[in-house]
Enzyme design. Structure first.
Site, PDB file in Angstrom:
ATOM      1  CG  LEU A  70      -2.256  -0.927   1.232  1.00 23.61           C
ATOM      2  CD1 LEU A  70      -1.631  -2.332   1.933  1.00 23.61           C
ATOM      3  CD2 LEU A  70      -3.471  -0.457   1.748  1.00 23.61           C
ATOM      4  CB  ALA A  71       4.312   2.006   0.838  1.00 21.13           C
ATOM      5  CB  ALA A  72       1.345   4.773  -3.164  1.00 17.57           C
ATOM      6  CE1 TYR A 139      -1.723   7.317  -6.480  1.00 17.82           C
ATOM      7  CE2 TYR A 139      -3.905   8.143  -7.421  1.00 17.82           C
ATOM      8  CZ  TYR A 139      -3.203   7.427  -6.523  1.00 17.82           C
ATOM      9  OH  TYR A 139      -3.870   6.702  -5.520  1.00 17.82           O
ATOM     10  CB  VAL A 183     -14.549  12.177   4.736  1.00 21.20           C
ATOM     11  CG1 VAL A 183     -15.168  11.897   6.020  1.00 21.20           C
ATOM     12  CG2 VAL A 183     -15.540  11.734   3.716  1.00 21.20           C
ATOM     13  CB  ILE A 198     -17.032  23.529  -1.343  1.00 23.44           C
ATOM     14  CG1 ILE A 198     -17.695  22.771  -0.364  1.00 23.44           C
ATOM     15  CG2 ILE A 198     -17.509  22.553  -2.542  1.00 23.44           C
ATOM     16  CD1 ILE A 198     -19.313  22.626  -0.158  1.00 23.44           C
ATOM     17  CG  ASP A 266     -10.386  18.336  -8.362  1.00 22.72           C
ATOM     18  OD1 ASP A 266      -9.404  17.658  -8.260  1.00 22.72           O
ATOM     19  OD2 ASP A 266     -10.902  19.338  -7.356  1.00 22.72           O
TER      20      ASP A 266
END
Ligand code: NAD
Length: 304
Positions: A70-72, A139, A183, A198, A266
């Site tokens: 999971l390391a990234a 990514y 979140v 936002i 985004d």
């Protein structure tokens, strides 16, 4: 079982190591960063995964039957600013780790990829595993490339490689100081009574999946005989504004959001269709959004 978990000081792997240790497995956690929570019940190793010799040494000592990787470099914007770091961490270090694991006799390698970043802006939402892989960030490209490299290690060595491709993961202990993880950022700021921004109109949608559900997918991926690649999401689109409103209720926050400019890169909407995960791993999401948000706010409240 002997298990190696990389990224163990981070958010998702921090939950995974605790679950594996509680189940009685002999767990080695590996991370370049100090853990933010106490280490209890597993061996904790501090190492940069880009250190090939160090990785070979740790893997040879741990002799893991299963590796959860999971390391990234997990930030989209860092990947755009520093693509070399992203490639070195997410592609080259993943390849080196997988080959070292196979050499040490590892049977299964579970890679954590990304469902959200893999498909760019798909025409059909929710996107399933058959959606064309067309990342829009370095990514996303690094995760897609790592999947390809790891499949070659599977053919080369016979070690089974599975890939868990989560949507937007949320839950207790997510880092609220980053630029992603809406979140955690909103909840922390609301509980402190601080303004919450936002970016964009608030109508952008994401698929929010609770961290325990993602950990369950990883465990199931490690137990399944084949090396499948499956997106892990709820299939539900939730707008940023709705996340704000739900969290505001849980945090008793009465201020209106500050509306900021849209952020470059985004995407407008994404949700993931996890039919393949259901078929091959028997996985379905268990924690409804409002329940997961309540648990997350409760945890942040206790930490504050
Ligand atoms: N959080 C999400 O919404 C989400 C969604 C899809 C995929 N993922 C993937 O899940 C995995 C875990 O994500 P997370 O949210 O827990 O992130 P995180 O940033 O909390 O954890 C990642 C960990 O990797 C460690 N790390 C980074 N570079 C390293 C290196 N060179 N050597 C050793 N350790 C290194 C970091 O110190 C950190 O503790 C990542 O692979 C990420 O790409 C996360």
């Amino acid at each position: 079982m002997r298990v190696l978990v990389t990224g163990s000081s981070g958010f998702i792997a921090g939950h995974l190591v605790r679950r594996l240790a509680a189940a009685g497995h002999e767990v080695t956690g590996l991370d370049v960063a100090e853990p933010r929570r106490p280490v209890e019940g597993w061996r904790d190793v501090r190492l940069d995964l880009r250190d090939d010799e160090g990785v070979a040494r740790v893997v040879a000592e741990a002799r893991p039957e299963v590796v959860f990787h999971l390391a990234a470099q997990a930030s989209v914007s860092v990947s755009m600013r520093e693509p070399r770091l992203d490639i070195e961490t997410n592609v080259i270090a993943s390849l080196t780790l997988a080959r070292a694991a196979a050499e040490a006799g590892t049977r299964r390698f579970v890679f954590t990829s990304s469902g959200g970043a893999m498909f760019g802006a798909p025409e059909i939402v929710p996107a399933g595993d058959d959606t064309p892989v067309e990342p829009r960030s370095f990514y996303g490209a690094s995760k897609a490339s790592a999947e390809k490299y790891l499949k070659i290690v599977e053919w080369e060595t016979g070690m089974t490689v599975a890939s868990v491709r989560p949507a937007n993961v949320y839950g207790p202990y997510q880092d609220p100081h980053g630029e992603a993880g809406v979140v955690a950022i909103f909840a922390q700021r609301m509980l402190r009574g601080e303004p919450v921004t936002i970016f964009g109109s608030g109508t952008d949608t994401r698929d929010y999946v609770y961290v325990d559900d993602v950990v369950e997918a990883q465990v199931r991926a490690s137990e399944a005989p084949g090396g499948e690649m499956c997106v892990i999401g709820t299939g539900e689109e939730t707008s940023t504004r709705r996340i704000f409103d739900l969290l505001a209720q849980h945090c008793a926050y009465e201020r209106a959001p500050v509306m900021g400019p849209p952020r470059a890169g985004d995407i407008a909407r994404i949700a993931l269709d996890s039919t393949r995960a259901r078929d091959v791993w028997g996985w379905t999401p268990q924690v409804p959004l409002d329940e997961g948000l309540a648990r997350t706010v409760q945890s942040f409240r206790e930490q504050l």
